[in-house]
Structure formats: C-alpha cells, structure tokens
Design a protein around this motif. Sequence first.
Motif, PDB file in Angstrom:
ATOM      1  N   UNK A  55      -2.338   3.598  -3.624  1.00  0.00           N
ATOM      2  CA  UNK A  55      -2.477   2.462  -4.655  1.00  0.00           C
ATOM      3  C   UNK A  55      -2.718   1.330  -3.643  1.00  0.00           C
ATOM      4  N   UNK A  56      -3.093   0.087  -4.078  1.00  0.00           N
ATOM      5  CA  UNK A  56      -2.714  -1.132  -3.436  1.00  0.00           C
ATOM      6  C   UNK A  56      -2.323  -2.021  -4.595  1.00  0.00           C
ATOM      7  N   UNK A  57      -1.259  -2.472  -4.211  1.00  0.00           N
ATOM      8  CA  UNK A  57      -0.423  -3.438  -5.155  1.00  0.00           C
ATOM      9  C   UNK A  57      -0.455  -2.619  -6.628  1.00  0.00           C
ATOM     10  N   UNK A  58       0.236  -1.435  -6.544  1.00  0.00           N
ATOM     11  CA  UNK A  58       0.548  -0.659  -7.668  1.00  0.00           C
ATOM     12  C   UNK A  58      -0.779   0.098  -8.416  1.00  0.00           C
ATOM     13  N   UNK A 113       0.794  -1.139  -0.291  1.00  0.00           N
ATOM     14  CA  UNK A 113       0.114   0.046  -0.103  1.00  0.00           C
ATOM     15  C   UNK A 113       0.839   1.305  -0.062  1.00  0.00           C
ATOM     16  N   UNK A 114       0.651   2.195  -0.938  1.00  0.00           N
ATOM     17  CA  UNK A 114       1.425   3.340  -0.939  1.00  0.00           C
ATOM     18  C   UNK A 114       0.472   4.721  -1.040  1.00  0.00           C
ATOM     19  N   UNK A 115       0.675   5.556  -0.291  1.00  0.00           N
ATOM     20  CA  UNK A 115      -0.096   6.759  -0.091  1.00  0.00           C
ATOM     21  C   UNK A 115       0.940   7.850  -0.325  1.00  0.00           C
ATOM     22  N   UNK A 116       0.710   8.872  -1.305  1.00  0.00           N
ATOM     23  CA  UNK A 116       1.204   9.826  -1.600  1.00  0.00           C
ATOM     24  C   UNK A 116       0.625  11.299  -1.524  1.00  0.00           C
ATOM     25  N   UNK A 157       1.983  10.629   3.837  1.00  0.00           N
ATOM     26  CA  UNK A 157       2.656   9.629   2.663  1.00  0.00           C
ATOM     27  C   UNK A 157       3.087   8.603   3.591  1.00  0.00           C
ATOM     28  N   UNK A 158       3.055   7.418   3.362  1.00  0.00           N
ATOM     29  CA  UNK A 158       3.470   6.327   3.768  1.00  0.00           C
ATOM     30  C   UNK A 158       3.442   4.975   2.900  1.00  0.00           C
ATOM     31  N   UNK A 159       4.285   4.192   3.215  1.00  0.00           N
ATOM     32  CA  UNK A 159       4.256   2.574   2.450  1.00  0.00           C
ATOM     33  C   UNK A 159       4.063   1.593   3.453  1.00  0.00           C
TER      34      UNK A 159
END
Length: 328
Positions: free
Chosen positions: A62-65, A2-5, A24-26
């Motif tokens: 995004x989740x898994x890209x 999971x990627x938040x920007x 933002x976090x991963x």
Amino acid sequence: MIEARGLVKVYGGKPQKYAVQDISFTVRPGKVTGFLGPNGAGKSTTMRMIMGLDDPTAGRVTVNGRPYAQHKAPLREVGALLDAKAVHTSRSAWHHLRAMAATHGIPQQRIHEVIELTGLGPVATKRVGGFSLGMGQRLGIAAALLGDPQTVILDEPVNGLDPEGVLWVRNLARSLAAEGRTVFLSSHLMSEMAQTADHLIVIGRGRIIADASIQEILDGQGRARTRVRTGGPEGAQLLGRVLAGPGVSIEAREGCLLEVSGVEPRAIAQAALEQQVLVCELTPLQASLEEAYLDLTRDEVEYHSGALAGRPDAPDDVAAPAAAGRQS
C-alpha cells in the motif's frame, strides 16, 4: 508511507522464477530511504508492484494506506520516476506535463512550477525526442512531482545527470523528506546514496537482506580498521610484529604506514608506548557504504565479472575462464 507485507512475485514457466520472495518492509515519511540490490535482485519488480504496474502473486503493498489503484487521484498521492523514456517523443516537455495535469485537474501554474524547479525552462517547448539522457531524467522528475504528492519514488534519478544535476537531486530528495514526505529511491552510486539516504533497504535474490539506517549497516559490516603511521619503517615493522596474533590483520601500506584490523586503537597506542615506537597518526577507519554493500550482497550476485576471479573473497564458483564469458 509505503508498506509491503508478505510480498511475493512469481513469473510463469518451468521452473517458475521467484522475482520477489515474501518480503515485508515499511518506507516511512520524513526520511530518504534508499533501495539497493544487485542486478536481478527484484528492485524494479518491487517498485512496479508498488505502482500497480505488476500484480503480486501473494501479499499486499500500500501507498499512504491504500493500494495504488484504489487512489482516486494517484498523482496527488504518489509520484514516480520508473522509466524516463516512457514519454511520447513527438511532444514537448510542456505538452507532456499538460496532458498529465489534465487527468487530475492540476492547474497550469503547477506545470510552470515543476518546469522551473527541474531546470527545464530553456527546453520546455522542444520535442522530448531530442532530449539528452539528463534532460529526460529531469522531465521524469518533473512528472513525478506534478501532483505535489506525499510519496515520491525515484528509480535511478541521477542517471545521465552532470555533477550539478546530481547535487540538485540530492538536495531535492532531502528537502522533500524534510517536508515530511516519503522519499524512496534506488541508485547504483554508493557514494551518492551515502550522502543522500537516511535509511537503506537492501534486497538480494528477491529477499530483504538488510533494513536499517546507513550507520547501522556501516557499523555491522566489516571489521574495524585503524591506520597507524609511525616515525620510521623500523618502528612500523616492530609494531607489526608485536600486534600480530590470531584474528589480527596487518597490511603494510607504505614504509611507515600500517592498516590494522582486529586490535582496538587504544591497544595499538599502548603497544607502541611499551615498545617506544613513535606514532605520528592513529586513525580509526570505517568501512565505506560500497564496502558494506559488497559485503552484504557477496552471495546474492547473480552474475560475476571476470575481475572477481582470483580474489580471495570471491565466491567459490567464480573461475577466470568461466567468468570471462558471463554477463555482468
């Protein structure tokens, strides 16, 4: 993953309310990542944006890209438990899972597997409306795992579970991470999070205030303390007088027991030797996750209970008469 920007969520009205402010976090695979924060901090809003239930005002997650809505078979990519009560109460657990499986072509064998995994076998054919809170949680977890997803998001998964159920969730989360999956979970039970999570993301008033391993958070919060037990009360008093100084805190727990911060254990032992004080115990203490969390979020709590009033570490705006009438 999971990627938040640059994630922002603003609710309308005047004045506008920032639920999430440029975070933002991963969340990486292969570990259990805990998501912590006081009530109103933005945890639920963030999870809803990850799942596409709320659109961000700005930023991207995004989740898994991919954003959740762009996955052709989302149940096979990410499984989530956000609200265990979001189930048609007239359906049985079996029919609820079967309806979900039908949307993704998931075979009935997988339904049997998640029912067995979550311990729902004895109640699988009963109406969900008669389920206890704990059984409802198990059904929610079964639904999250139905598509055998690479990413699992669980919001308060142990809510309503008995001790056996809590242990089961802990082992489940860690086993999923050991398989290389991304596991993201929130909980208000600090003791449970300390035993389950490898990494923590802490949010307060819509902002990330910590993103680190549990050990890093424990090491970075609070002062190191040492428990010192002497051979008698006279020795404890003498040692206390010798160790006292700027930046040193000494608390007498019992007649022979001191809790010292601001002095290294080796220096305590040296002082005791020089004063010929018998030391029966010299134990370095580490702040608990609960203590570290409270220290991190001290200025981020929106509502304070009356129990805080009068404490020396309470925020300046907390007074007993005012706090008693606030929400908590």
